[in-house]
Write a protein that holds these residues in place. Structure first.
Motif, PDB file in Angstrom:
ATOM      1  N   MET A 115      -8.433  -8.282  45.323  1.00 12.99           N
ATOM      2  CA  MET A 115      -6.583  -8.132  46.240  1.00 12.99           C
ATOM      3  C   MET A 115      -6.178  -9.803  45.813  1.00 12.99           C
ATOM      4  O   MET A 115      -4.656  -9.280  45.156  1.00 12.99           O
ATOM      5  N   LEU A 116      -6.316 -10.594  45.873  1.00 13.09           N
ATOM      6  CA  LEU A 116      -5.662 -12.114  45.790  1.00 13.09           C
ATOM      7  C   LEU A 116      -5.553 -12.353  44.451  1.00 13.09           C
ATOM      8  O   LEU A 116      -4.036 -12.585  43.468  1.00 13.09           O
ATOM      9  N   CYS A 117      -6.179 -11.813  43.209  1.00 15.47           N
ATOM     10  CA  CYS A 117      -5.857 -11.777  41.787  1.00 15.47           C
ATOM     11  C   CYS A 117      -4.773 -10.550  41.457  1.00 15.47           C
ATOM     12  O   CYS A 117      -4.224 -11.156  40.970  1.00 15.47           O
ATOM     13  N   ALA A 118      -5.324  -9.858  42.118  1.00  9.15           N
ATOM     14  CA  ALA A 118      -3.821  -8.711  41.446  1.00  9.15           C
ATOM     15  C   ALA A 118      -2.178  -9.961  42.321  1.00  9.15           C
ATOM     16  O   ALA A 118      -0.960  -9.086  41.490  1.00  9.15           O
ATOM     17  N   LEU A 119      -2.315  -9.779  43.292  1.00  9.95           N
ATOM     18  CA  LEU A 119      -1.235 -10.223  43.836  1.00  9.95           C
ATOM     19  C   LEU A 119      -0.937 -11.475  42.938  1.00  9.95           C
ATOM     20  O   LEU A 119       0.463 -11.799  42.509  1.00  9.95           O
ATOM     21  N   GLY A 120      -0.922 -12.402  42.419  1.00  9.05           N
ATOM     22  CA  GLY A 120      -1.529 -13.767  41.450  1.00  9.05           C
ATOM     23  C   GLY A 120      -0.613 -13.069  40.144  1.00  9.05           C
ATOM     24  O   GLY A 120       0.736 -13.523  39.803  1.00  9.05           O
ATOM     25  N   VAL A 121      -1.639 -12.311  39.835  1.00  5.89           N
ATOM     26  CA  VAL A 121      -1.304 -11.692  38.431  1.00  5.89           C
ATOM     27  C   VAL A 121      -0.234 -10.319  38.303  1.00  5.89           C
ATOM     28  O   VAL A 121       1.317 -10.638  37.484  1.00  5.89           O
ATOM     29  N   SER A 122       0.294 -10.127  39.356  1.00  5.52           N
ATOM     30  CA  SER A 122       2.102  -9.033  39.680  1.00  5.52           C
ATOM     31  C   SER A 122       3.000 -10.071  39.676  1.00  5.52           C
ATOM     32  O   SER A 122       4.275  -9.680  39.501  1.00  5.52           O
ATOM     33  N   GLY A 123       2.319 -10.902  40.475  1.00 10.31           N
ATOM     34  CA  GLY A 123       3.542 -11.916  40.710  1.00 10.31           C
ATOM     35  C   GLY A 123       4.067 -12.612  39.715  1.00 10.31           C
ATOM     36  O   GLY A 123       5.300 -13.025  39.541  1.00 10.31           O
ATOM     37  N   ILE A 124       2.814 -13.143  38.594  1.00 15.01           N
ATOM     38  CA  ILE A 124       3.377 -14.183  37.456  1.00 15.01           C
ATOM     39  C   ILE A 124       4.631 -12.961  36.781  1.00 15.01           C
ATOM     40  O   ILE A 124       5.107 -13.346  36.432  1.00 15.01           O
ATOM     41  N   ALA A 125       3.854 -11.608  36.274  1.00 12.10           N
ATOM     42  CA  ALA A 125       4.740 -10.953  35.501  1.00 12.10           C
ATOM     43  C   ALA A 125       5.455 -10.461  36.276  1.00 12.10           C
ATOM     44  O   ALA A 125       7.003  -9.780  35.913  1.00 12.10           O
ATOM     45  N   PHE A 126       6.279 -10.222  37.894  1.00  9.11           N
ATOM     46  CA  PHE A 126       7.609 -11.018  38.101  1.00  9.11           C
ATOM     47  C   PHE A 126       8.487 -11.525  37.972  1.00  9.11           C
ATOM     48  O   PHE A 126       9.410 -11.251  37.641  1.00  9.11           O
ATOM     49  N   CYS A 127       7.871 -12.414  38.205  1.00  7.50           N
ATOM     50  CA  CYS A 127       8.621 -13.852  37.824  1.00  7.50           C
ATOM     51  C   CYS A 127       9.122 -13.857  36.279  1.00  7.50           C
ATOM     52  O   CYS A 127       9.950 -14.284  35.680  1.00  7.50           O
ATOM     53  N   VAL A 128       8.302 -13.384  34.827  1.00 16.31           N
ATOM     54  CA  VAL A 128       8.505 -12.956  33.951  1.00 16.31           C
ATOM     55  C   VAL A 128       9.926 -12.555  33.587  1.00 16.31           C
ATOM     56  O   VAL A 128      10.580 -12.851  32.691  1.00 16.31           O
ATOM     57  N   VAL A 129       8.902 -10.953  34.093  1.00 18.05           N
ATOM     58  CA  VAL A 129      10.602  -9.875  33.738  1.00 18.05           C
ATOM     59  C   VAL A 129      11.483 -10.800  34.835  1.00 18.05           C
ATOM     60  O   VAL A 129      12.540 -10.310  33.963  1.00 18.05           O
ATOM     61  N   GLU A 130      11.995 -10.927  35.636  1.00 18.57           N
ATOM     62  CA  GLU A 130      12.892 -11.356  36.233  1.00 18.57           C
ATOM     63  C   GLU A 130      14.012 -12.651  35.377  1.00 18.57           C
ATOM     64  O   GLU A 130      14.721 -12.793  35.150  1.00 18.57           O
ATOM     65  N   GLY A 131      12.893 -13.889  34.435  1.00 22.29           N
ATOM     66  CA  GLY A 131      13.810 -14.681  34.473  1.00 22.29           C
ATOM     67  C   GLY A 131      14.328 -14.132  32.595  1.00 22.29           C
ATOM     68  O   GLY A 131      14.700 -15.135  32.049  1.00 22.29           O
ATOM     69  N   ARG A 132      13.050 -13.397  31.885  1.00 21.10           N
ATOM     70  CA  ARG A 132      13.441 -13.099  30.358  1.00 21.10           C
ATOM     71  C   ARG A 132      14.366 -12.492  30.654  1.00 21.10           C
ATOM     72  O   ARG A 132      14.967 -11.838  29.239  1.00 21.10           O
ATOM     73  N   TYR A 133      13.905 -11.299  31.466  1.00 24.00           N
ATOM     74  CA  TYR A 133      14.263  -9.541  30.988  1.00 24.00           C
ATOM     75  C   TYR A 133      15.333  -8.883  31.506  1.00 24.00           C
ATOM     76  O   TYR A 133      16.147  -8.200  31.146  1.00 24.00           O
TER      77      TYR A 133
END
Length: 303
Positions: free
Chosen positions: A1-19
């Motif tokens: 669960m924590l790994c999924a949280l970390g991955v989804s958090g990174i993906a959210f930051c990338v999408v928010e910042g670039r797209y």
């Protein structure tokens, strides 16, 4: 669960910042030193509700374990919530009248580890008055910083950023509540299970196939396990002692979280209501707020 949280958090930051053309959480709110109160207050507010939901969820369970009836155990969370509501109102009014918002917020958060430390001393011999008193102290610390964190995050920002910041800080309680129940529950449950497994009395009874009573090591069944045993049963005393010890460790984890909040408060940007504007311009005049700019020089923002 924590790994999924970390991955989804990174993906959210990338999408928010670039797209994202209209990002939900603009990166500019988190990278400017002059706006540092936004991320600090988001974290602080998250950790405040980390305490809140952990208390609401686990205090009634703990009180049932030490022998109080279910209704009484549930009702004894009311002093904590009532004091939190009262202190939040009083602190907001005090900060508006006298200023020194950062100091007031820090003092409120400083009460939390005191309250959690006192709650860690509760056991099966604790009186109702002691439980209520410690709950009131904990509620005072929680409520003193609940709403004022929102004000601190908003002050000093451009008007077009206020709605975004309000939404972000307002969403923090949901995350804090989820993390609080999960983390504190993990600490308490693991400590309880390890203590029971190390107990010679419990191990002998659990492993004895001739025993008439089946004892579950699952912490989720601790209340039903204890209630099924006679009041003078040795295993009952072992289970209660094990849970009291586990509860103490859960409270210690909350003390550590509160200390982290105090460290964050030390990094906070100074925010003070300027009472001179009220004296010179009259009661009906707009209040002004003194904050620091990026170079730590004072500036006045009218509100």
């Amino acid at each position: 669960m924590l790994c999924a949280l970390g991955v989804s958090g990174i993906a959210f930051c990338v999408v928010e910042g670039r797209y994202a053309k209209m990002p939900i959480a603009p990166g500019r709110l988190f990278v400017r030193w002059g706006w540092r109160n936004v991320p600090i207050m988001m974290i602080n507010r998250t950790l405040l509700f980390f305490h809140n939901f952990a208390m609401i969820f686990y205090v009634p369970i703990f009180l049932q374990v030490i022998g109080l009836p279910t209704v009484t155990s549930s009702a004894l969370i009311i002093p904590f919530l009532s004091m939190a509501a009262i202190s939040s109102t009083v602190v907001n009014a005090t900060a508006s009248k006298y200023g020194y918002v950062r100091t007031i917020c820090s003092c409120g958060i400083a009460i939390i580890p005191i309250g959690m430390g006192l709650m860690s001393t509760l056991n099966q011999k604790s009186s109702i008055g002691r439980i209520v008193g410690y709950s009131l102290i904990s509620g005072l610390g929680f409520g003193s910083a609940t709403q004022i964190t929102m004000v601190i995050a908003q002050v000093g920002l451009p008007a077009d950023e206020l709605s975004t910041v309000t939404a972000l800080v307002g969403a923090a309680p949901t995350l804090g509540g989820t993390l609080g129940v999960a983390v504190v529950g993990t600490v308490i449950n693991n400590a309880y299970k390890q203590t029971v497994q190390r107990s010679a009395i419990a191990s002998s009874l659990i492993q004895n196939s001739r025993a008439n009573t089946t004892i579950s090591l699952n912490p989720s069944d601790v209340v039903s396990s204890i209630s099924s045993l006679a009041p003078d049963s040795p295993i009952r005393k072992v289970l209660i002692s094990a849970y009291v010890s586990a509860w103490r460790k859960g409270c210690y984890s909350l003390v550590g979280v509160a200390m982290l909040q105090l460290v964050l408060c030390a990094m906070m940007r100074r925010v003070e209501f300027d009472s001179s504007s009220k004296d010179s311009e009259g009661e009906g005049s707009p209040r002004s707020v003194v904050v620091e700019d990026a170079k730590d020089n004072a500036m006045v923002v009218h509100t």
